[in-house]
Every structure is written in C-alpha cells, then in structure tokens.
Design a protein around this motif. Sequence first.
Motif, mmCIF file in Angstrom:
data_model
loop_
_atom_site.group_PDB
_atom_site.id
_atom_site.type_symbol
_atom_site.label_atom_id
_atom_site.label_comp_id
_atom_site.label_asym_id
_atom_site.label_seq_id
_atom_site.Cartn_x
_atom_site.Cartn_y
_atom_site.Cartn_z
ATOM 1 N N SER A 2 0.809 -1.217 0.000
ATOM 2 C CA SER A 2 0.000 0.000 0.000
ATOM 3 C C SER A 2 0.844 1.269 0.000
ATOM 4 O O SER A 2 0.298 2.362 0.034
ATOM 5 N N GLU A 3 2.173 1.130 -0.069
ATOM 6 C CA GLU A 3 3.058 2.293 -0.034
ATOM 7 C C GLU A 3 4.083 2.215 -1.148
ATOM 8 O O GLU A 3 4.470 1.129 -1.578
ATOM 9 N N SER A 4 4.545 3.375 -1.612
ATOM 10 C CA SER A 4 5.638 3.406 -2.587
ATOM 11 C C SER A 4 6.865 2.761 -1.966
ATOM 12 O O SER A 4 7.087 2.861 -0.764
ATOM 13 N N LEU A 55 14.521 4.632 -11.966
ATOM 14 C CA LEU A 55 13.369 4.389 -11.100
ATOM 15 C C LEU A 55 13.779 4.615 -9.652
ATOM 16 O O LEU A 55 14.635 3.905 -9.130
ATOM 17 N N GLY A 56 13.152 5.602 -9.005
ATOM 18 C CA GLY A 56 13.449 5.892 -7.605
ATOM 19 C C GLY A 56 12.609 5.055 -6.664
ATOM 20 O O GLY A 56 13.105 4.470 -5.717
ATOM 21 N N ALA A 57 11.309 4.997 -6.920
ATOM 22 C CA ALA A 57 10.388 4.216 -6.091
ATOM 23 C C ALA A 57 9.218 3.793 -6.969
ATOM 24 O O ALA A 57 8.823 4.513 -7.875
ATOM 25 N N LEU A 58 8.682 2.632 -6.675
ATOM 26 C CA LEU A 58 7.558 2.107 -7.443
ATOM 27 C C LEU A 58 6.272 2.314 -6.654
ATOM 28 O O LEU A 58 6.180 1.949 -5.488
ATOM 29 N N GLN A 59 5.288 2.924 -7.330
ATOM 30 C CA GLN A 59 4.008 3.221 -6.692
ATOM 31 C C GLN A 59 3.174 1.946 -6.538
ATOM 32 O O GLN A 59 3.312 1.010 -7.322
#
Length: 195
Positions: free
Chosen positions: A93-95, A127-131
């Motif tokens: 549920s979080e990046s 890519l820094g973080a995946l949603q």
Amino acid sequence: MAFAALRRSLASKLAIGIGGLLALGLTTAQTLREAMPPASLPVARAEQPIEAGRWQLVIRNAGLDKAPRPDGSRGRPGMKALSVDLDLMNRSSESSNAFSRILSFAPPIAGLSPSPTAYLLRDGAILGALQPGLPERIRMVWDLPEAAAIPETIRVVVTGETFKPRDNLLAAPGWFNPKPIAAVTLPLRSESSGS
C-alpha cells in the motif's frame, strides 16, 4: 500454613518457568525452520508471473552489452552492463524502492556490482520508487568489469518477503523474512543498442 503458601508459590513459579521455556523453544525452532533455505528452489520460466510477497514480477530476458543504458549514459569506463528486463508491480500500500534486493545470481558472478540501477523502459528514467498497484517494465543493470568471465546462461534467484501486520519489535506492519522463492535460468543476449 506458611509451608503450604511457600509450596504453592514455588509450584506456580515452576509452572511459569517451564511454560516460558517451552514458548522460547517453540519460537526458536520456528525461526530456525523459516530461516533455512528450501531443499530445492522452485524453478520458474521466463515470462511466468512470480508472486514475491510485496512484489509481483515477470522476468523477461537478460543481456550483456557495452551500449548506452536506457537513460543514454554509457556507464563507467572499463565496465560493461549485465541487465535483466522484467515487469514489476508493487503489491503493497506504499511506494517502495526496495526492489533492488529482489534479484540475485546463483552462482554469484565475480566482479558484479552489489546493487543494480533500475531504469523505466517506457522513458529511460532511473526508477526511484515504485508506486502501489502500478505495473512497470523495468531494466535492472549491474556494472561488471569488461574482462569478467560470464557464462552463456545465468540463474536469477528471486527473493520474496512475507507481510506481518505487527512486527516483534515495534508492533508495526511491514514486509519481513526475505528468502529465495524461485529461480529462473536465462540465456544472455548480446546487444548493440541499449533498447
């Protein structure tokens, strides 16, 4: 009277002590069992969806080249790039940026950088973080010395995690207990371009 009270006190303390030792023994045995690698790692195929706890992924292919990376950079001099293309979706549920830990190689490849750089293949950005819930096709790139010997096929090991609504330390939810859950053997393609 005092003797009976002392006997009851000792009996209850002994029962509590034995119960505590049994609970400790069971917890330790369960922890050791979960930490042990499986006798044989399940084999997956390229293009097959793999459920890895926080992540759902499909490993597409692997390559080795000296061409520009998806963002146009050429990497460090004297290095080549080992890459794995995959579809990745964050099921939490979080990046998250913890995706760099989900792939490893067995046997290990000598000289390989410890962490990959992940690129979005749709636009070449890092890519820094995946949603959450947003699948992306990415390329994970590891640096490798040009002189390093590489086999014609590589075995990619996928690491999965399990969700705990409350961890043992802070009673907070999270993804824990990383362990290998599947392996995919891929031939290495050789490219002249980074696409």
